[in-house]
Structures are given as structure tokens and as C-alpha cells.
Design a protein around this motif. Structure first.
Motif, PDB file in Angstrom:
ATOM      1  N   GLU A 234     -15.619  32.166  -5.931  1.00 48.91           N
ATOM      2  CA  GLU A 234     -15.945  30.740  -5.797  1.00 48.91           C
ATOM      3  C   GLU A 234     -15.628  30.233  -4.402  1.00 48.91           C
ATOM      4  N   VAL A 235     -14.701  30.914  -3.735  1.00 47.55           N
ATOM      5  CA  VAL A 235     -14.212  30.508  -2.418  1.00 47.55           C
ATOM      6  C   VAL A 235     -14.086  31.738  -1.531  1.00 47.55           C
ATOM      7  N   GLU A 248     -19.255  28.768   8.038  1.00 47.18           N
ATOM      8  CA  GLU A 248     -19.719  27.428   7.655  1.00 47.18           C
ATOM      9  C   GLU A 248     -21.082  27.109   8.283  1.00 47.18           C
ATOM     10  N   LYS A 265     -17.610  28.281  -1.379  1.00 53.75           N
ATOM     11  CA  LYS A 265     -16.999  27.368  -0.418  1.00 53.75           C
ATOM     12  C   LYS A 265     -16.128  28.155   0.562  1.00 53.75           C
ATOM     13  N   ILE A 267     -12.814  27.973   2.900  1.00 60.25           N
ATOM     14  CA  ILE A 267     -11.570  27.209   3.029  1.00 60.25           C
ATOM     15  C   ILE A 267     -10.541  28.067   3.770  1.00 60.25           C
ATOM     16  N   ASN A 289     -13.478  20.080   6.844  1.00 57.80           N
ATOM     17  CA  ASN A 289     -14.300  21.282   6.791  1.00 57.80           C
ATOM     18  C   ASN A 289     -15.770  20.900   6.627  1.00 57.80           C
ATOM     19  N   SER A 291     -17.801  22.883   5.014  1.00 58.25           N
ATOM     20  CA  SER A 291     -17.979  23.311   3.628  1.00 58.25           C
ATOM     21  C   SER A 291     -17.226  22.347   2.710  1.00 58.25           C
ATOM     22  N   ASP A 292     -17.956  21.619   1.876  1.00 58.97           N
ATOM     23  CA  ASP A 292     -17.361  20.587   1.026  1.00 58.97           C
ATOM     24  C   ASP A 292     -16.838  21.213  -0.267  1.00 58.97           C
ATOM     25  N   SER A 293     -15.530  21.399  -0.313  1.00 65.20           N
ATOM     26  CA  SER A 293     -14.905  22.062  -1.453  1.00 65.20           C
ATOM     27  C   SER A 293     -14.177  21.103  -2.384  1.00 65.20           C
ATOM     28  N   LEU A 296     -15.144  21.263  -6.144  1.00 64.70           N
ATOM     29  CA  LEU A 296     -14.674  22.483  -6.793  1.00 64.70           C
ATOM     30  C   LEU A 296     -13.171  22.418  -7.030  1.00 64.70           C
ATOM     31  N   LEU A 297     -12.418  21.962  -6.043  1.00 63.01           N
ATOM     32  CA  LEU A 297     -10.962  21.887  -6.177  1.00 63.01           C
ATOM     33  C   LEU A 297     -10.556  20.898  -7.261  1.00 63.01           C
TER      34      LEU A 297
END
Length: 303
Positions: A234-235, A248, A265, A267, A289, A291-293, A296-297
Motif C-alpha cells: 500500500e506504501v 513521486e 503511496k 512516504i 509530500n 503523494s497524498d497519503s 490511506l493513513l
């Protein structure tokens, strides 16, 4: 626990700003101590050696000399793979070649700079955290878990190559491996992540080709991202600002230029560890970032 001289290099004061921010707050939260190197210079990056290899060695040795001669610190900590690689290369060359050591000392005297005496070692941030705390130390500092988020740990190519400049690696089960690095896996696993093994954890991201051949860089990044996704990640966790920016930017470029979309994502590992220590996403620069996480977080209950 000893103090280290912190060498952010060029990238962490630019495109790698979230890495610098998360490194500083993480180190403070862990109770470790580092001091900024004053009046530091670029390590030579990848460009200077095309002019003359010894100029790159001199620039890196100057950073180490500043730590030793002006700060009285014998360990430099560099979170950037390029800086870490170049300082380790200078450390190795001056230790194994009297001519190389004499050359950098002569250049230092001509420039009226501190003279490198070969008395400094360089550590990557991953190595410093493992040396000072290890997985058990991280577990003791945790305030929350990463809740089994599936992470592919991407180390990049310069963290382990060429192998001869990293004599401290491959020295047994407690040391880092240059063939299958695991320190980031160990730290994030201790914080509650599920490490997803994938075959390209030390593959090149094409950083050196970004300006001259963007399509090649995009394809190399796609190889990494697709391998991570295919393995169930996932990451993708990173430990280098150049690799992170490359992943990214080329993830976005792959979608806009070639219509290839991916959902994984990107991170920084420092951001993930900081979240496990209970630090806020904003303090860690997660919102900075590309990458927009955040979604998900939140979904994983980490923030």
C-alpha cells in the motif's frame, strides 16, 4: 548515546524538505542528539566527478573535516543516499590511498579550509537509528502502531553500491546487508508495519537521467512502483530525498503522459516512524509530500 554532526546536504534544504523536517522531529522525539554542520558544502553529487573525481572526494572530505576540526565530532550522519555514498567514498579513498589523502589535504590548505585527517566516519540515518536504539528501542518509544500497513521498503542503488566503500556492511546478522538491506524493514516492522518483500528494493530509480531522458526515468520508476503494487504494498517507504522525489514525480508523469495509474503511496520512513511515536502528520511534513497519503493513513487508523 553520542552526538552526531548532521549533514542535510542540498536536497533536504530543497525538494527533500519533508525528509529534513521529519528527521529533525523524529530525532528529537527519540532523545537522540545531532548538531548541524556549519558552512557545509555540496558533497559533489553526481555532476562534479565528471569534471574530476578528486574534486568530489575533496568536497566530501571538507564536510567531514568541518565536523572533526571545528565541531569536535567524529561521526557525520547523512540521511541522503547521494551524500552518504559520496562521504563514504571519500572516507574509503582517503583511508586506502595516501595519494588521495594528500591531494585533499593539499586542496584544503590552498583553500584555507579545515584539513581532513581521516578521523571521521559517516553513517546513514538508518544505521544511526539501528546503532543507537535498534528495534527494541523503537518499540519502547512507540505510542501507537502502524496497524499492519503494507510497506515496500525502497533503499535505492547508492545505499549499497559499490560494496567496497561500505566495509561495515555484511558483517553478520546484526549488520546491514549490501545484498538485501533490511534496516528500514526492521525499524518499520518494529513500529507495526507489515513489510512486503519485492524484488526491486535496491533498483535504480533513474534519478541521474531525469533531465536528460525523462522517459527512461519514468519507466524505471514504473518498474519499482508496479513491482511493489504487484507484491501487495500500500506504501513505498523511502530513505533518500532524490529517490523519493523521483518516485513521486514520475508516478504523476506516468499517469499524465502515458495513462498508467498506480495507487501506492510514497512516504518517507521517518514520517512513518514519527506517526508511530505519536507525532502529528503536519509536524512530520506528510501534507507536503506530492503523494497524498492522508486518506490511506486515516483509513488504516494511523492518524
Amino acid at each position: 548515546m553520542g552526538k552526531v554532526a548532521y549533514y542535510p546536504g542540498c536536497a533536504l534544504e530543497g525538494s527533500g524538505g519533508p525528509y529534513d523536517k521529519s528527521t529533525r522531529v523524529l530525532v528529537k522525539a527519540l532523545g537522540l542528539e545531532m548538531e548541524n554542520i556549519r558552512d557545509y558544502n555540496c558533497c559533489g553529487a553526481m555532476e562534479v566527478k565528471n569534471i574530476h573525481p578528486m574534486l568530489q572526494t575533496y568536497l566530501s572530505s571538507r564536510v567531514m573535516a568541518l565536523a572533526s576540526q571545528e565541531m569536535g565530532i567524529d561521526t557525520v550522519m547523512a540521511p541522503c543516499n547521494g551524500c552518504y555514498h559520496n562521504l563514504k567514498k571519500a572516507e574509503y579513498e582517503t583511508a586506502t590511498s595516501e595519494k588521495a589523502l594528500q591531494t585533499v589535504q593539499d586542496l584544503a590548505q590552498k583553500a584555507d579550509d579545515p584539513v581532513y585527517e581521516g578521523d571521521v566516519r559517516t553513517l546513514h540515518l538508518l544505521e544511526w537509528l539501528m546503532e543507537e536504539l535498534g528495534t527494541e528501542g523503537i518499540k519502547q518509544k512507540m505510542r501507537k502502531s502502524l496497524n499492519g500497513i503494507k510497506v515496500a521498503n525502497y533503499y535505492g542503488c547508492m545505499y549499497v553500491r559499490p560494496r567496497q566503500i561500505f566495509p561495515e556492511k555484511d558483517q553478520g546478522p546484526d549488520s546491514e546487508s549490501s545484498y538485501k538491506p533490511h534496516f528500514m524493514d526492521d525499524l518499520l516492522g518494529a513500529a507495526g508495519a507489515v513489510n512486503i518483500d519485492f524484488p526491486l528494493k535496491t533498483a535504480c530509480c533513474g534519478g541521474a537521467h531525469t533531465l536528460s531522458d525523462s522517459d527512461t526515468s519514468t519507466q524505471l520508476v514504473l518498474n519499482i512502483i508496479q513491482a511493489a503494487e504487484d507484491a501487495g504494498a500500500e506504501v513505498i517507504a523511502t530513505e533518500c530525498p532524490t529517490c523519493h522525489s523521483g518516485l513521486e514525480m514520475h508516478q504523476v508523469r506516468a499517469e499524465t503522459e502515458f495513462g498508467i495509474k498506480s495507487n501506492v503511496k510514497v512516504i518517507y520512513f521517518t514520517q512513518l516512524l514519527g506517526l508511530a511515536l505519536g507525532l502529528s502528520p503536519r509536524k512530520l511534513g506528510v501534507h507536503e509530500n506530492i503523494s497524498d497519503s492522508i486518506g490511506l493513513l486515516q483509513e488504516k487508523g494511523i492518524i
